[in-house]
Design a protein around this motif. Structure first.
Motif, PDB file in Angstrom:
ATOM      1  N   ALA A 284      38.676  46.877  31.552  1.00 48.59           N
ATOM      2  CA  ALA A 284      38.577  45.338  32.268  1.00 48.59           C
ATOM      3  C   ALA A 284      37.205  45.521  33.421  1.00 48.59           C
ATOM      4  N   GLY A 285      36.213  44.463  33.251  1.00 50.82           N
ATOM      5  CA  GLY A 285      35.008  44.595  33.868  1.00 50.82           C
ATOM      6  C   GLY A 285      34.723  43.394  34.697  1.00 50.82           C
ATOM      7  N   ASN A 286      33.749  43.365  35.516  1.00 52.19           N
ATOM      8  CA  ASN A 286      33.678  41.947  36.265  1.00 52.19           C
ATOM      9  C   ASN A 286      32.706  41.176  35.450  1.00 52.19           C
ATOM     10  N   ARG A 287      32.826  39.800  35.468  1.00 49.84           N
ATOM     11  CA  ARG A 287      32.187  38.908  34.690  1.00 49.84           C
ATOM     12  C   ARG A 287      30.651  38.985  35.017  1.00 49.84           C
ATOM     13  N   ALA A 288      30.578  39.269  36.036  1.00 48.66           N
ATOM     14  CA  ALA A 288      29.050  39.087  36.630  1.00 48.66           C
ATOM     15  C   ALA A 288      28.289  40.399  36.306  1.00 48.66           C
TER      16      ALA A 288
END
Length: 609
Positions: A284-288
């Protein structure tokens, strides 16, 4: 009319046998009808020729039956010796059932002797008799002159040679799993199971999480099953199956294999299993964050601290932080096991949380964070899931398609297991139902990947197509062009068959996959379409030999498939074989795992010419 009203109410009233007028006899709990004049007491003596045979007299219009000895019959009136003394019943108002009935009525009035049963209420107050039609997990269905009735098993005892050998079960059993996501999935599936079987349900919640599900009879709200949802370690969940208990355990394949050797008295041959769907770890990664994918070495570097900045990963000069579930928490085992395969993680670079929901919340707040969670959790929270990049540059995503065919590397099939004997009847029925299309729709809504077939078109395989033309050393333009012409208007199905190295021998799992495809053909899922069995090979050996080998593999699948059908059925199937050798590798041919993924036969379908 309810089931209870179909039982004849017994009475302990004693009467003398003198001739007495019967003013009115009413049946308590039946229809509140009085049938004055239809019955009267009679003199005890009789000249009837038979030796007082036992019969049942039914009066359909009044929903009443009487049982006793037939002591006389004068063609107009039955004389019955019962608990009320000797009763006289007019023939025109009644039906006689039993071997002692007059010959003119015996063959037409009695139910099939082979299926005749009597259902006695548990309290001994009532009973109903007739022909046993069917028996399921919860009800008897019997038929007599008055109609067909569903009787709840838990309310009665069955008497007669046709009665099944019914074991009385406590309504309680448990489903054991290792993650909150599995618990939520099971609650959703049990709700779907109840609805599908026209039953009611109740769900008990603790801290907004399901803890217990009750399945109830719609008619009388009787508890059919009370299912406790238990979260515990994979080993403890598996140990449940070593006991003769009615429970179900749900584990992914990795959890099952990792702990099976440590659990006594559990052998796969002793278990019933059902594939619920697929799950697995995702990044899971940050959308930014502009970085879209990571490879295994980069993930290992982040976990052991050798990679501390996004600069080396295609991002800016920002520190990398990894979030996982605490090793002491029940749900952290999968992430911890996977990370430990890269070496000992550096605790200074890893932040631990109690739940996967907390992991995702932390990643959402920190542009520089990544988290390892189950795909079901990430899907339920609409989290950004990063691709995994292979060493040769090919990427794969945790999509339903890639996870079903085993292309995504951290995929794990999720199975429900139960003992082959001693399982609760509702648990056994549940294991059968979860394979249905209806159940698989519930699985998909819960965030897991269902077993329902997925489709993909050639234009959706852009990276693989580009890689084939740009990177493969044995690229054959003519063979590639032929593949594109044949498959451009077709859909690839999420069914794949794999083979042993250098051979056309299917591996064990693929044999079952062929049988599954045969079952779909029997159900006419592809009517009006041509089914294409398309063979491929890895890059070991000469390209021309691999093209021949891939053709043999497609023919092998066709031969196994044809063995599933008779000649007439086979003639109606529109199945063709194609082969394209080393074209379109889905994985890197530099690794053993990659070559194994490339030795395959795919299934495509297109509109029949």
């Amino acid at each position: 009319m309810s089931d209870e009203t179909m039982f004849m109410k017994r009475t302990n009233t004693q009467t003398n046998s003198n001739l007495t007028a019967l003013n009115c006899l009413s049946a308590e709990g039946l229809s509140r009808l009085s049938f004055c004049g239809l019955l009267s007491f009679a003199v005890a003596g009789s000249a009837f020729a038979q030796d007082n045979p036992y019969v049942r007299i039914e009066m359909p219009e009044h929903a009443v039956s009487l049982e006793g000895e037939l002591i006389d019959f004068d063609s107009e009136v039955y004389y019955i010796q019962g608990q009320l003394g000797v009763l006289r019943v007019k023939r025109t108002e009644a039906i006689c059932i039993g071997v002692g009935c007059p010959d003119s009525e015996e063959t037409t009035s009695s139910p099939s002797s082979a299926r005749a049963v009597v259902l006695h209420s548990i309290d001994g107050e009532t009973q109903i008799s007739g022909e046993l039609v069917t028996v399921d997990d919860t009800h008897y269905v019997i038929r007599n002159r008055l109609g067909e009735f569903n009787i709840l098993k838990s309310n009665v005892e069955c008497e007669g040679s046709a009665c099944p050998n019914v074991q009385v079960y406590d309504p309680q059993f448990a489903v054991h799993g290792a993650t909150p996501e599995v618990r939520t999935l099971v609650a959703d599936l049990l709700r779907g199971y109840a609805v599908a079987h026209d039953q009611d349900f109740e769900i008990d919640l603790i801290d907004d999480a399901p803890e217990k599900v009750r399945i109830l009879s719609k008619a009388d709200q009787e508890i059919i099953a009370e299912v406790n949802l238990v979260i515990e370690s994979p080993k403890d969940a598996l140990e449940v199956l070593s006991d003769n208990v009615p429970d179900i355990t749900i584990l992914d394949q990795q959890q099952f294999n990792a702990h099976l050797h440590a659990v006594a008295d559990v052998r796969p041959d002793d278990l019933e299993q059902a594939l619920l769907g697929y799950d697995g770890l995702v990044i899971a990664g940050n959308r930014a964050n502009p970085v879209r994918d990571l490879d295994a070495l980069e993930i290992a570097g982040i976990s052991n601290g050798s990679i501390s900045s996004w600069r080396t990963l295609g991002g800016g000069e920002y520190p990398v932080t990894m979030h996982v579930v605490d090793d002491d928490a029940t749900t952290g085992s999968d992430a911890q096991v996977w990370l430990s395969s890269f070496g000992q993680p550096d605790v200074g670079h890893i932040v631990r949380h109690k739940t996967e929901a907390e992991v995702l919340a932390a990643v959402e707040l920190d542009r520089n964070a990544i988290g390892l969670v189950h795909r079901a959790t990430a899907s339920a929270h609409h989290a950004k899931m990063m691709d995994v990049r292979r060493s040769c540059g090919l990427t794969t995503s945790p999509t339903s398609f890639d996870m079903q065919i085993g292309q995504y590397p951290m995929t794990q099939p999720v199975y429900a297991y139960g003992r082959s004997s001693g399982m609760h009847p509702v648990a056994e029925s549940f294991l059968t139902w979860v394979r249905s299309s209806e159940a698989q729709q519930v699985t998909a809504r819960s965030g897991f990947v269902s077993t329902e077939l997925q489709r993909m078109r050639m234009q959706d395989m852009g990276v693989a197509v580009i890689h084939t033309a740009a990177e493969e050393l044995d690229f054959d333009a003519q063979e590639f062009s032929s593949m594109m012409r044949e498959l451009r208007d077709a859909d690839r199905l999420s069914i794949s068959f794999r083979f042993l190295p250098g051979s056309a021998t299917l591996d064990e799992a693929s044999v079952q996959n062929v049988k599954d495809l045969a079952a779909r053909l029997r159900r006419s899922e592809f009517d009006g379409q041509e089914v294409l069995l398309v063979g491929f090979a890895d890059s070991i050996g000469p390209a021309d030999r691999n093209t021949v080998l891939s053709a043999r593999r497609a023919d092998t699948v066709r031969s196994v498939l044809e063995a599933e059908f008779d000649t007439e059925t086979l003639g109606r199937l529109n199945v063709s074989s194609l082969s394209f050798g080393e074209q379109m590798p889905l994985d890197c041919n530099e690794t053993d795992e990659g070559r194994a993924n490339n030795r395959r036969v795919e299934v495509w379908v297109r509109t029949a010419s």
